[in-house]
Write a protein that holds these residues in place. Structure first.
Motif, PDB file in Angstrom:
ATOM      1  N   GLN A   1      11.173   9.310 -10.030  1.00 41.12           N
ATOM      2  CA  GLN A   1      12.114   9.289  -8.911  1.00 41.12           C
ATOM      3  C   GLN A   1      11.911   8.073  -8.021  1.00 41.12           C
ATOM      4  O   GLN A   1      12.605   7.911  -7.013  1.00 41.12           O
ATOM      5  CB  GLN A   1      11.951  10.568  -8.080  1.00 41.12           C
ATOM      6  N   LEU A   2      10.986   7.212  -8.398  1.00 41.74           N
ATOM      7  CA  LEU A   2      10.686   6.028  -7.594  1.00 41.74           C
ATOM      8  C   LEU A   2      11.468   4.820  -8.087  1.00 41.74           C
ATOM      9  O   LEU A   2      11.720   4.683  -9.293  1.00 41.74           O
ATOM     10  CB  LEU A   2       9.187   5.717  -7.666  1.00 41.74           C
ATOM     11  N   PRO A   3      11.826   3.898  -7.197  1.00 41.24           N
ATOM     12  CA  PRO A   3      12.460   2.654  -7.644  1.00 41.24           C
ATOM     13  C   PRO A   3      11.466   1.809  -8.425  1.00 41.24           C
ATOM     14  O   PRO A   3      10.246   1.956  -8.283  1.00 41.24           O
ATOM     15  CB  PRO A   3      12.867   1.979  -6.335  1.00 41.24           C
TER      16      PRO A   3
ATOM     17  N   HIS B   1      -0.021  11.712 -10.231  1.00 43.03           N
ATOM     18  CA  HIS B   1      -1.370  12.295 -10.249  1.00 43.03           C
ATOM     19  C   HIS B   1      -1.517  13.433 -11.245  1.00 43.03           C
ATOM     20  O   HIS B   1      -2.622  13.695 -11.743  1.00 43.03           O
ATOM     21  CB  HIS B   1      -1.760  12.771  -8.833  1.00 43.03           C
ATOM     22  N   THR B   2      -0.439  14.134 -11.586  1.00 43.83           N
ATOM     23  CA  THR B   2      -0.545  15.256 -12.529  1.00 43.83           C
ATOM     24  C   THR B   2      -0.800  14.789 -13.965  1.00 43.83           C
ATOM     25  O   THR B   2      -1.131  15.604 -14.824  1.00 43.83           O
ATOM     26  CB  THR B   2       0.752  16.086 -12.512  1.00 43.83           C
ATOM     27  N   MET B   3      -0.672  13.482 -14.219  1.00 39.30           N
ATOM     28  CA  MET B   3      -0.842  12.981 -15.585  1.00 39.30           C
ATOM     29  C   MET B   3      -2.305  12.710 -15.926  1.00 39.30           C
ATOM     30  O   MET B   3      -2.619  12.342 -17.061  1.00 39.30           O
ATOM     31  CB  MET B   3      -0.007  11.717 -15.781  1.00 39.30           C
ATOM     32  N   GLY B   4      -3.213  12.891 -14.972  1.00 42.09           N
ATOM     33  CA  GLY B   4      -4.633  12.806 -15.242  1.00 42.09           C
ATOM     34  C   GLY B   4      -5.167  11.393 -15.348  1.00 42.09           C
ATOM     35  O   GLY B   4      -4.452  10.405 -15.148  1.00 42.09           O
ATOM     36  N   ALA B   5      -6.458  11.297 -15.682  1.00 40.77           N
ATOM     37  CA  ALA B   5      -7.126   9.995 -15.791  1.00 40.77           C
ATOM     38  C   ALA B   5      -6.443   9.147 -16.850  1.00 40.77           C
ATOM     39  O   ALA B   5      -6.208   9.595 -17.971  1.00 40.77           O
ATOM     40  CB  ALA B   5      -8.597  10.198 -16.137  1.00 40.77           C
ATOM     41  N   GLY B   6      -6.129   7.896 -16.482  1.00 41.58           N
ATOM     42  CA  GLY B   6      -5.454   7.012 -17.413  1.00 41.58           C
ATOM     43  C   GLY B   6      -4.029   7.414 -17.718  1.00 41.58           C
ATOM     44  O   GLY B   6      -3.386   6.828 -18.599  1.00 41.58           O
ATOM     45  N   GLU B   7      -3.517   8.412 -17.020  1.00 42.83           N
ATOM     46  CA  GLU B   7      -2.152   8.927 -17.202  1.00 42.83           C
ATOM     47  C   GLU B   7      -1.908   9.414 -18.625  1.00 42.83           C
ATOM     48  O   GLU B   7      -0.782   9.413 -19.113  1.00 42.83           O
ATOM     49  CB  GLU B   7      -1.109   7.863 -16.827  1.00 42.83           C
TER      50      GLU B   7
ATOM     51  N   PRO C   1       0.800  -1.227   0.000  1.00 38.90           N
ATOM     52  CA  PRO C   1       0.000   0.000   0.000  1.00 38.90           C
ATOM     53  C   PRO C   1       0.831   1.274   0.000  1.00 38.90           C
ATOM     54  O   PRO C   1       0.468   2.253  -0.678  1.00 38.90           O
ATOM     55  CB  PRO C   1      -0.841  -0.128   1.272  1.00 38.90           C
ATOM     56  N   ASP C   2       1.928   1.302   0.743  1.00 36.09           N
ATOM     57  CA  ASP C   2       2.739   2.516   0.782  1.00 36.09           C
ATOM     58  C   ASP C   2       3.380   2.791  -0.576  1.00 36.09           C
ATOM     59  O   ASP C   2       3.421   3.943  -1.037  1.00 36.09           O
ATOM     60  CB  ASP C   2       3.812   2.401   1.859  1.00 36.09           C
ATOM     61  N   ALA C   3       3.877   1.761  -1.228  1.00 34.32           N
ATOM     62  CA  ALA C   3       4.473   1.923  -2.553  1.00 34.32           C
ATOM     63  C   ALA C   3       3.426   2.391  -3.555  1.00 34.32           C
ATOM     64  O   ALA C   3       3.684   3.291  -4.373  1.00 34.32           O
ATOM     65  CB  ALA C   3       5.095   0.612  -3.010  1.00 34.32           C
ATOM     66  N   LYS C   4       2.234   1.817  -3.507  1.00 33.00           N
ATOM     67  CA  LYS C   4       1.167   2.218  -4.430  1.00 33.00           C
ATOM     68  C   LYS C   4       0.774   3.671  -4.198  1.00 33.00           C
ATOM     69  O   LYS C   4       0.552   4.430  -5.163  1.00 33.00           O
ATOM     70  CB  LYS C   4      -0.046   1.306  -4.252  1.00 33.00           C
ATOM     71  N   LYS C   5       0.721   4.084  -2.956  1.00 31.94           N
ATOM     72  CA  LYS C   5       0.374   5.477  -2.663  1.00 31.94           C
ATOM     73  C   LYS C   5       1.455   6.425  -3.166  1.00 31.94           C
ATOM     74  O   LYS C   5       1.160   7.512  -3.676  1.00 31.94           O
ATOM     75  CB  LYS C   5       0.152   5.650  -1.164  1.00 31.94           C
ATOM     76  N   ARG C   6       2.722   6.032  -3.038  1.00 39.51           N
ATOM     77  CA  ARG C   6       3.800   6.889  -3.547  1.00 39.51           C
ATOM     78  C   ARG C   6       3.733   6.985  -5.072  1.00 39.51           C
ATOM     79  O   ARG C   6       3.953   8.058  -5.650  1.00 39.51           O
ATOM     80  CB  ARG C   6       5.159   6.350  -3.093  1.00 39.51           C
ATOM     81  N   TYR C   7       3.404   5.862  -5.726  1.00 43.20           N
ATOM     82  CA  TYR C   7       3.274   5.903  -7.177  1.00 43.20           C
ATOM     83  C   TYR C   7       2.114   6.814  -7.576  1.00 43.20           C
ATOM     84  O   TYR C   7       2.254   7.656  -8.474  1.00 43.20           O
ATOM     85  CB  TYR C   7       3.052   4.505  -7.761  1.00 43.20           C
ATOM     86  N   ASP C   8       0.976   6.654  -6.939  1.00 34.69           N
ATOM     87  CA  ASP C   8      -0.193   7.475  -7.273  1.00 34.69           C
ATOM     88  C   ASP C   8       0.092   8.959  -7.036  1.00 34.69           C
ATOM     89  O   ASP C   8      -0.348   9.818  -7.804  1.00 34.69           O
ATOM     90  CB  ASP C   8      -1.400   7.034  -6.449  1.00 34.69           C
ATOM     91  N   SER C   9       0.839   9.255  -5.987  1.00 31.24           N
ATOM     92  CA  SER C   9       1.165  10.648  -5.684  1.00 31.24           C
ATOM     93  C   SER C   9       2.063  11.241  -6.765  1.00 31.24           C
ATOM     94  O   SER C   9       1.857  12.367  -7.211  1.00 31.24           O
ATOM     95  CB  SER C   9       1.853  10.738  -4.314  1.00 31.24           C
ATOM     96  N   GLU C  10       3.067  10.470  -7.197  1.00 28.68           N
ATOM     97  CA  GLU C  10       3.982  10.988  -8.205  1.00 28.68           C
ATOM     98  C   GLU C  10       3.300  11.164  -9.557  1.00 28.68           C
ATOM     99  O   GLU C  10       3.633  12.069 -10.325  1.00 28.68           O
ATOM    100  CB  GLU C  10       5.182  10.045  -8.363  1.00 28.68           C
TER     101      GLU C  10
END
Length: 499
Positions: free
Chosen positions: A192-194, A174-180, A163-172
């Motif tokens: 910047q994430l591993p 989020h500016t790419m919008g729906a469906g990225e 869950p923590d990794a998924k939240k960090r990914y979603d946070s990084e």
């Protein structure tokens, strides 16, 4: 971590695959393992096999040792209908899944999904990554199931496992919008994430853990590994962009138009969003966007390579059929700033398709197959290779056989009162726009339903800038022949009765 490939390593990997083409004489199982590799929105021409600037050494090795289908197309240029069609062995008008909307609930499937057929035939079935059925459903035959997005009951989800990794990914992201896939998603950035905190990286880790410790030696294996990338966003982990020189990146050339000329796909999929931004984008932005898309492909290729090497180490590839495909393509700004898919033009509808491994007959190894191939063909092909009875309603052809169709088919149902059907050869493409039938029963369409069309000479106009449909004198013979063939094909699409 990025792997730096050398010609020596690539050659060594080719030899590994070539060596796997000898069946083990003392194989206690007999049936081939089936390794089904897939990604999302991968252009047919973004392979080193086709474009030497692109770095995909592992997929290139598969193609060199197997069969590369250079004229393959999807059956609908978007995720949900394409994937349902492929996994059920039916055309979209037969599954009833025509758009990226609701899929088919459990209990109403018109045919058995591939993983369920393999499980019922005694295979160990393991699925990692995206299926995108379009509905919350069971794992549909997968005994082991890990998935980063899209809910499947009894599957292990990244949000629950990490869950923590998924939240960090979603946070990084989020500016790419729906469906990225807003404009920032396409422009992208270096993550910047591993890798393990990306959804595809997490899935790869779970797949490698499974291969290391959970293989059943008493059963053949059906392993499915499907990535979310290179679909935007272009937020590739660090290191992969360094394999490309920005000054060598060529990007989409625009046609000499002042407005869009795409009759069957006019106005679909946020055209104004992309045109306004990319019509004013700088040369550097275009190069960065294109380079990051390719870097995503290189990252995907690297993860495929790691999984294949682990499978080889475990002996799984000694007797195996390896499949690689994508669900559809990516326009990447072509044809007047058109992005993603949702059209029947080449970069959207064509897909990379490779069959490799020891189940490939020796006389086919290292060949390029120019037949009109379709993703729906994978259903009977992999079942046939495994000696599993092919359901009677399956519509594809066995790609390892000699059967041939006159042209390939795809369809689009993005405009509410229209249906568009494609009939394509290597030289020509016909797109017929039809007044859409309320029941979407393809076999009921006739010449009376035609309201327009497009026709392209692909041999002379591969970018599809010059629509010959209005010029009957320039296209009469091939266009009339292909129209008759397409109408005959539509009439042959029998309705499939659901449970």
């Amino acid at each position: 971590m990025t792997r730096k490939y050398s010609s020596r390593l690539t050659a060594a990997w080719i030899l590994v695959l070539a060596a796997a083409f000898t069946h083990a004489a003392d194989d206690p199982i007999g049936k081939p393992n089936v390794i089904f590799l897939m990604d999302d929105q991968h252009r047919w021409d973004t392979l080193g096999r086709v474009n030497s600037i692109v770095k995909t050494p592992n997929l290139d090795a598969l193609a060199q040792s197997g069969v590369f289908y250079d004229q393959a197309v999807c059956q609908a240029p978007m995720c949900i209908p394409s994937r349902n069609s492929m996994m059920l062995g039916l055309y979209p008008n037969q599954t009833g899944v025509l758009r990226n909307g609701r899929g088919i609930p459990d209990g109403q499937l018109p045919s058995q999904p591939l993983p369920e057929l393999f499980r019922d035939a005694g295979y160990q079935t393991a699925g990692f990554g995206k299926t995108h059925w379009g509905v919350t459903c069971s794992t549909r035959g997968f005994e082991t199931r890990y998935i980063g997005e899209c809910l499947e009951k009894d599957a292990v989800m990244m949000i629950d496992d990490a869950p923590d990794a998924k939240k960090r990914y979603d946070s990084e992201s989020h500016t790419m919008g729906a469906g990225e896939e807003n404009n920032l998603g396409y422009l992208g950035f270096t993550s910047q994430l591993p890798e393990l905190e990306h959804r595809d990286g997490w899935v790869t880790g779970k797949c490698l853990d499974f291969i290391d410790s959970k293989l059943d030696p008493e059963r053949p294996l059906f392993l499915y590994l499907s990535f979310l990338k290179p679909h935007a966003g272009h937020n590739v982990p660090a290191g992969y962009e360094k394999q490309y020189r920005l000054d060598q990146v060529e990007y989409a050339k625009q046609p000499p138009w002042t407005e869009d000329r795409s009759p069957h796909a006019a106005g679909v999929n946020r055209r104004d969003l992309y045109v306004d931004y990319w019509g004013k984008a700088t040369d550097e932005q275009w190069r960065l966007m294109t380079m990051r898309y390719r870097a995503n492909c290189t990252w995907i290729d690297d993860m495929f390579g790691r999984v294949l090497r682990e499978l080889e180490r475990k002996g799984v590839l000694d007797n195996a059929l390896i499949v690689y495909c994508s669900d559809h393509g990516e326009m990447l700004g072509e044809r007047f700033y058109r992005f993603n898919k949702y059209c029947l033009y080449e970069s959207s509808v064509r897909v990379p398709l490779i069959l490799s491994g020891s189940a490939i007959p020796e006389e086919l190894q290292g060949k390029t197959d120019h037949r009109p191939a379709e993703l729906v063909d994978l259903y009977p092909t992999v079942l046939g290779a495994a000696g599993i009875t092919i359901p009677q309603q399956a519509v594809g052809m066995n790609l390892l056989g000699k059967e041939r169709r006159p042209a390939s088919f795809s369809s689009l149902h993005e405009r509410g009162n229209e249906a568009a059907f494609m009939w394509r050869t290597a030289d020509y493409k016909l797109i017929l726009r039809m007044k859409r039938r309320a029941d979407d029963n393809a076999c009921m369409y006739t010449a009376a339903d035609i309201i327009g069309g497009e026709f392209y000479n692909l041999a002379e106009d591969p970018q599809e800038w010059y629509d010959l449909y209005p010029d009957l004198a320039a296209s009469r013979n091939p266009r009339e022949t292909m129209t008759r063939e397409l109408l005959k094909f539509l009439k042959s699409q029998r309705t499939i009765t659901r449970p």
